[in-house]
Design a protein around this motif. Structure first.
Motif, PDB file in Angstrom:
ATOM      1  N   ARG A   1       4.480   0.316   0.746  1.00 46.51           N
ATOM      2  CA  ARG A   1       5.010  -0.349   2.334  1.00 46.51           C
ATOM      3  C   ARG A   1       4.219  -1.788   2.257  1.00 46.51           C
ATOM      4  N   LEU A   2       5.266  -2.642   2.685  1.00 45.07           N
ATOM      5  CA  LEU A   2       5.020  -3.863   2.384  1.00 45.07           C
ATOM      6  C   LEU A   2       4.966  -4.959   3.795  1.00 45.07           C
ATOM      7  N   ALA A   3       3.275  -5.114   3.308  1.00 51.22           N
ATOM      8  CA  ALA A   3       3.277  -5.660   5.056  1.00 51.22           C
ATOM      9  C   ALA A   3       3.856  -7.249   4.882  1.00 51.22           C
TER      10      ALA A   3
ATOM     11  N   ARG B   1       9.261  -7.219  10.502  1.00 50.43           N
ATOM     12  CA  ARG B   1       8.740  -5.198  10.683  1.00 50.43           C
ATOM     13  C   ARG B   1       8.178  -5.116   9.220  1.00 50.43           C
ATOM     14  N   ASP B   2       7.448  -4.649   8.976  1.00 48.32           N
ATOM     15  CA  ASP B   2       6.844  -4.538   7.506  1.00 48.32           C
ATOM     16  C   ASP B   2       8.255  -3.364   7.182  1.00 48.32           C
ATOM     17  N   LEU B   3       8.303  -3.549   5.368  1.00 50.42           N
ATOM     18  CA  LEU B   3       9.295  -2.710   4.282  1.00 50.42           C
ATOM     19  C   LEU B   3       8.198  -1.094   4.644  1.00 50.42           C
ATOM     20  N   LEU B   4       9.740  -0.260   4.612  1.00 49.09           N
ATOM     21  CA  LEU B   4       9.016   0.621   3.662  1.00 49.09           C
ATOM     22  C   LEU B   4       9.928   1.263   2.094  1.00 49.09           C
TER      23      LEU B   4
ATOM     24  N   ARG C   1       0.895  -1.222  -0.009  1.00 54.05           N
ATOM     25  CA  ARG C   1      -0.317   0.427  -0.340  1.00 54.05           C
ATOM     26  C   ARG C   1       0.821   1.080  -0.211  1.00 54.05           C
ATOM     27  N   VAL C   2      -0.248   2.436  -0.439  1.00 55.21           N
ATOM     28  CA  VAL C   2       0.798   3.546  -0.492  1.00 55.21           C
ATOM     29  C   VAL C   2       0.712   3.940   1.331  1.00 55.21           C
TER      30      VAL C   2
ATOM     31  N   LEU D   1       8.557  -5.150  -3.759  1.00 58.93           N
ATOM     32  CA  LEU D   1       8.461  -3.730  -3.700  1.00 58.93           C
ATOM     33  C   LEU D   1       9.015  -2.534  -3.954  1.00 58.93           C
ATOM     34  N   ALA D   2       9.911  -2.394  -4.658  1.00 50.57           N
ATOM     35  CA  ALA D   2      10.423  -1.463  -5.027  1.00 50.57           C
ATOM     36  C   ALA D   2       9.847  -1.241  -7.051  1.00 50.57           C
TER      37      ALA D   2
END
Length: 141
Positions: A38-40, A96-99, A26-27, A60-61
């Motif tokens: 964000r990657l959950a 942890r999620d990734l941003l 999600r953004v 994600l990128a």
């Protein structure tokens, strides 16, 4: 320059066009300078050793930079990745999620170039850095 698509529109586009990842990415924020995706992170993103897999970070990128481009040009679903480079720098923090902090470096009529710094949520040091180029199709297609 005002955004062509904000967070709500970008997240709705993800749910409509990319059902396979709509519940994972999600953004979180978007403005003229940066988009944060964000990657959950859950078990499907992990590799042996309990860390987030390279393909999950790459995805994600790729999605984050793609959405950063769409935030500027509007909904152009056929924009495609034409070049990519990723550096994996350290192991992501477990649980942890990734941003992905995504920036557009060049936005032309035909090509866009962007980069992403990926961090574990709440951590200072990046886990990966990615640079990508996208082809933007003519609007009359």
């Amino acid at each position: 320059m005002a955004l062509a698509m904000g967070c709500a529109e970008l997240n709705a586009f993800l749910r409509r066009a990319f059902l396979q990842i709509a519940d994972q990415v999600r953004v979180d924020s978007a403005d003229e300078g940066q988009l944060v995706a964000r990657l959950a992170v859950d078990d499907q993103h992990l590799r042996p050793g309990g860390t987030v897999s390279g393909p999950a970070m790459f995805a994600l990128a790729d999605v984050g930079i793609y959405l950063a481009i769409l935030s500027r040009i509007g909904e152009v679903p056929l924009a495609v990745t034409t070049n990519a480079s990723i550096d994996f720098m350290r192991k992501p923090e477990a649980g942890r999620d990734l941003l992905a902090e995504c920036r557009i470096l060049k936005l032309g009529r035909v090509l866009a170039v962007g980069d992403a710094l990926i961090r574990s949520d709440g951590m200072r040091d990046p886990v990966a850095r990615c640079s990508m180029t996208y082809s933007i199709p003519p609007r009359d297609r």
